[in-house]
Design a protein around this motif. Structure first.
Motif, PDB file in Angstrom:
ATOM      1  N   ASP A 181      -7.463 -18.180   5.286  1.00  0.00           N
ATOM      2  CA  ASP A 181      -7.541 -18.772   6.071  1.00  0.00           C
ATOM      3  C   ASP A 181      -7.244 -20.022   6.123  1.00  0.00           C
ATOM      4  N   TYR A 182      -7.506 -20.435   4.427  1.00  0.00           N
ATOM      5  CA  TYR A 182      -7.620 -22.576   4.679  1.00  0.00           C
ATOM      6  C   TYR A 182      -5.877 -22.727   5.008  1.00  0.00           C
ATOM      7  N   HIS A 183      -5.618 -21.420   3.928  1.00  0.00           N
ATOM      8  CA  HIS A 183      -4.132 -21.964   3.239  1.00  0.00           C
ATOM      9  C   HIS A 183      -3.283 -21.291   4.428  1.00  0.00           C
ATOM     10  N   SER A 184      -3.820 -20.485   5.825  1.00  0.00           N
ATOM     11  CA  SER A 184      -2.554 -20.316   6.462  1.00  0.00           C
ATOM     12  C   SER A 184      -3.081 -21.908   7.499  1.00  0.00           C
ATOM     13  N   ARG A 185      -3.955 -22.135   7.697  1.00  0.00           N
ATOM     14  CA  ARG A 185      -3.957 -23.344   8.227  1.00  0.00           C
ATOM     15  C   ARG A 185      -3.692 -24.794   7.941  1.00  0.00           C
ATOM     16  N   ALA A 186      -3.682 -25.092   6.508  1.00  0.00           N
ATOM     17  CA  ALA A 186      -3.205 -26.220   5.768  1.00  0.00           C
ATOM     18  C   ALA A 186      -1.047 -25.831   6.012  1.00  0.00           C
ATOM     19  N   MET A 187      -0.759 -24.812   5.854  1.00  0.00           N
ATOM     20  CA  MET A 187       0.227 -24.312   5.271  1.00  0.00           C
ATOM     21  C   MET A 187       0.892 -24.971   7.144  1.00  0.00           C
ATOM     22  N   GLU A 188       0.180 -24.035   7.695  1.00  0.00           N
ATOM     23  CA  GLU A 188       0.919 -24.600   9.560  1.00  0.00           C
ATOM     24  C   GLU A 188       0.976 -25.948   9.517  1.00  0.00           C
ATOM     25  N   THR A 189      -0.158 -26.863   9.129  1.00  0.00           N
ATOM     26  CA  THR A 189      -0.419 -28.342   9.716  1.00  0.00           C
ATOM     27  C   THR A 189       0.702 -28.838   8.797  1.00  0.00           C
ATOM     28  N   PHE A 190       0.864 -28.167   7.622  1.00  0.00           N
ATOM     29  CA  PHE A 190       1.819 -29.282   6.449  1.00  0.00           C
ATOM     30  C   PHE A 190       3.028 -28.689   7.349  1.00  0.00           C
ATOM     31  N   VAL A 191       3.498 -27.785   7.288  1.00  0.00           N
ATOM     32  CA  VAL A 191       5.100 -27.073   7.977  1.00  0.00           C
ATOM     33  C   VAL A 191       5.355 -28.168   9.094  1.00  0.00           C
ATOM     34  N   LEU A 192       4.296 -28.133  10.500  1.00  0.00           N
ATOM     35  CA  LEU A 192       4.764 -29.141  11.821  1.00  0.00           C
ATOM     36  C   LEU A 192       4.632 -30.442  11.446  1.00  0.00           C
ATOM     37  N   GLU A 193       3.304 -31.270  10.500  1.00  0.00           N
ATOM     38  CA  GLU A 193       4.655 -32.875  10.208  1.00  0.00           C
ATOM     39  C   GLU A 193       5.202 -32.653   9.398  1.00  0.00           C
ATOM     40  N   TRP A 194       5.758 -32.121   8.523  1.00  0.00           N
ATOM     41  CA  TRP A 194       7.052 -32.058   7.916  1.00  0.00           C
ATOM     42  C   TRP A 194       8.351 -31.633   8.988  1.00  0.00           C
ATOM     43  N   LEU A 195       7.895 -31.288  10.215  1.00  0.00           N
ATOM     44  CA  LEU A 195       9.333 -30.826  10.798  1.00  0.00           C
ATOM     45  C   LEU A 195       9.082 -32.095  12.084  1.00  0.00           C
ATOM     46  N   GLN A 196       8.326 -33.118  12.273  1.00  0.00           N
ATOM     47  CA  GLN A 196       8.584 -34.162  12.645  1.00  0.00           C
ATOM     48  C   GLN A 196       8.444 -35.105  11.858  1.00  0.00           C
ATOM     49  N   ALA A 197       8.656 -34.939  10.429  1.00  0.00           N
ATOM     50  CA  ALA A 197       8.599 -35.910   9.940  1.00  0.00           C
ATOM     51  C   ALA A 197      10.244 -36.698   9.619  1.00  0.00           C
ATOM     52  N   LYS A 198      10.567 -38.031   9.861  1.00  0.00           N
ATOM     53  CA  LYS A 198      11.855 -38.003   9.618  1.00  0.00           C
ATOM     54  C   LYS A 198      12.242 -38.562   8.091  1.00  0.00           C
ATOM     55  N   GLU A 199      11.083 -38.858   7.489  1.00  0.00           N
ATOM     56  CA  GLU A 199      11.066 -39.240   6.073  1.00  0.00           C
ATOM     57  C   GLU A 199       9.835 -39.044   5.509  1.00  0.00           C
ATOM     58  N   PRO A 200       9.764 -38.041   4.023  1.00  0.00           N
ATOM     59  CA  PRO A 200       8.354 -36.900   4.123  1.00  0.00           C
ATOM     60  C   PRO A 200       7.604 -38.572   3.541  1.00  0.00           C
ATOM     61  N   SER A 201       6.463 -39.169   3.963  1.00  0.00           N
ATOM     62  CA  SER A 201       5.787 -39.718   3.785  1.00  0.00           C
ATOM     63  C   SER A 201       4.952 -39.745   2.373  1.00  0.00           C
ATOM     64  N   PRO A 202       4.343 -40.935   1.528  1.00  0.00           N
ATOM     65  CA  PRO A 202       3.776 -40.138  -0.216  1.00  0.00           C
ATOM     66  C   PRO A 202       2.305 -39.378   0.242  1.00  0.00           C
ATOM     67  N   VAL A 203       1.910 -39.012   1.244  1.00  0.00           N
ATOM     68  CA  VAL A 203       1.036 -38.370   1.400  1.00  0.00           C
ATOM     69  C   VAL A 203       1.407 -37.052   1.710  1.00  0.00           C
ATOM     70  N   LEU A 204       2.522 -36.657   2.249  1.00  0.00           N
ATOM     71  CA  LEU A 204       3.142 -35.991   2.526  1.00  0.00           C
ATOM     72  C   LEU A 204       3.777 -35.213   1.095  1.00  0.00           C
ATOM     73  N   LEU A 205       4.290 -36.118   0.527  1.00  0.00           N
ATOM     74  CA  LEU A 205       4.597 -35.446  -0.893  1.00  0.00           C
ATOM     75  C   LEU A 205       4.201 -35.047  -1.764  1.00  0.00           C
ATOM     76  N   GLU A 206       2.728 -35.402  -1.662  1.00  0.00           N
ATOM     77  CA  GLU A 206       1.590 -34.917  -2.664  1.00  0.00           C
ATOM     78  C   GLU A 206       1.003 -33.476  -1.840  1.00  0.00           C
ATOM     79  N   ARG A 207       0.824 -33.723  -0.278  1.00  0.00           N
ATOM     80  CA  ARG A 207       0.451 -32.377  -0.033  1.00  0.00           C
ATOM     81  C   ARG A 207       1.389 -31.022  -0.503  1.00  0.00           C
ATOM     82  N   ALA A 208       2.484 -31.926  -0.417  1.00  0.00           N
ATOM     83  CA  ALA A 208       3.903 -30.182  -0.769  1.00  0.00           C
ATOM     84  C   ALA A 208       3.699 -30.093  -2.165  1.00  0.00           C
ATOM     85  N   ARG A 209       3.225 -31.168  -3.036  1.00  0.00           N
ATOM     86  CA  ARG A 209       3.260 -30.730  -4.458  1.00  0.00           C
ATOM     87  C   ARG A 209       2.250 -30.252  -4.594  1.00  0.00           C
TER      88      ARG A 209
END
Length: 367
Positions: free
Chosen positions: A122-150
């Protein structure tokens, strides 16, 4: 780790196996769940000793006189990842209840493991869902998004194809086990990203750095959708965007959404690159569509015979003979209806411009 809700679940499940009084105690010796509600929150010295010594403790009638809050029976340490996280106690004649001890302990530990890995999912699913939706909306990856991607082991530097899978008719919401089975059944490559989105959608971001052939991806998707449909009785369809650079991934997702609208009509898999006229309809506002319909076929919207005739004419690729046969009318009746359509709409079905206007209006009306 051992929460009251889980402790109560353990008591309920163990109750199915044995009629004796059951307690679940934390490592501090406090009873968290019990078949006897009067014992909740009380101290159980026997369970405290069991958690300290990490081994089974049999409590006799003599021990009842010496230890606080106990009854005769057996106390068993509950292990998770080699650590004691609690104690389960069974009240009764030690000789009668001891044979059930190991079975009940194993069952309890399985329940705890199942709950733990379920929470992790459940935790991983929520984390992935939130990450992917933010990724699709971001024009350019932020440092926070890059860290979460890693942290999620996801590369943001690969070209990808966006795929949206819609789960249609079925029993919702799906259980955790069903979602886990569905997501794990897709034969994905190591760089593919797969996540649920809400209760009725799956988003895929497919690595296309090695030039995936559309036929290959379509075959993988067809197998996946067939599996979902046959295994869970869910109607399912998909829209597929085009392979894009990391900086324009949101374009591929928008294309997938556009293709999904068409896929919904015939419950199929539609690739954006297959679209032609739909590319135009997808960007028109509802107001423009409504106005276009009114300017063209508006006068015949209430003339069912005329509208049905126009629809059939397009289905039969403008063959008058086939249209008349399909509608079971005489060819002269068809000519009369087409003439009536021209009189009311001021659009002649025999000219390319007017025919296209009529066709486009009918397509918008169906939409």
């Amino acid at each position: 780790m051992l929460q009251p809700e889980l402790a109560e679940k353990i008591v309920r499940e163990v109750q199915k196996l044995i009629a004796e009084e059951i307690i679940v105690v934390n490592t501090e010796g406090i009873i968290m769940a019990s078949t006897n509600q009067d014992r909740l929150g009380t101290f159980h010295e026997g369970a405290f000793i069991t958690s300290q010594q990490k081994k089974k403790l049999i409590i006799t009638e003599k021990d009842v006189m010496k230890l606080e809050g106990v009854k005769s029976g057996i106390n068993l340490p509950i292990f998770f990842q080699h650590e004691v996280i609690g104690v389960i106690g069974i009240t009764g004649d030690p000789e009668m209840v001891t044979p059930f001890g190991e079975i009940i302990r194993k069952m309890t530990e399985l329940l705890i493991s199942e709950n733990y890995f379920g929470e992790q999912f459940d935790y991983h699913s929520r984390a992935m869902e939130t990450f992917v939706l933010e990724w699709l909306q971001a024009k350019e990856p932020s440092p926070v998004l890059l860290e979460r991607a890693r942290a999620l082991s996801i590369s943001l530097d690969l070209p990808r194809t966006a795929v949206i899978i819609e789960l249609g008719q079925g029993k919702f919401p799906l259980s955790r086990d069903v979602w886990s089975t569905i997501l794990n059944s897709f034969s994905q490559n190591k760089n593919d990203v797969l996540t649920r989105s809400g209760n009725e959608r799956i988003i895929m971001l497919i690595d296309c750095s090695e030039a995936i052939q559309p036929t290959s991806l379509k075959s993988r998707l067809q197998q996946f959708l067939h599996y979902i449909n046959k295994s869970f009785g869910i109607s399912v369809y998909a829209g597929v965007g085009q392979c894009t650079l990391p900086s324009t991934l949101h374009h591929s997702y928008a294309q997938a959404e556009r293709a999904l609208k068409l896929a919904e009509k015939n419950r199929s898999i539609i690739f954006d690159e297959e679209l032609t006229l739909e590319m135009i309809t997808g960007v028109l506002t509802q107001e423009v569509k409504s106005e276009f319909i009114q300017r063209t076929i508006g006068p015949i919207l209430k003339e069912k015979d005329l509208l049905m005739t126009l629809n059939e004419l397009f289905k039969q690729n403008h063959s008058l003979k086939n249209t008349a046969q399909s509608l079971h009318i005489h060819i002269n009746t068809l000519h009369y209806r087409l003439k009536k359509i021209e009189e009311l709409t001021h659009l002649n079905p025999n000219t390319i411009h007017d025919l296209f206007c009529l066709y486009f209006a009918v397509q918008l009306l169906d939409e």
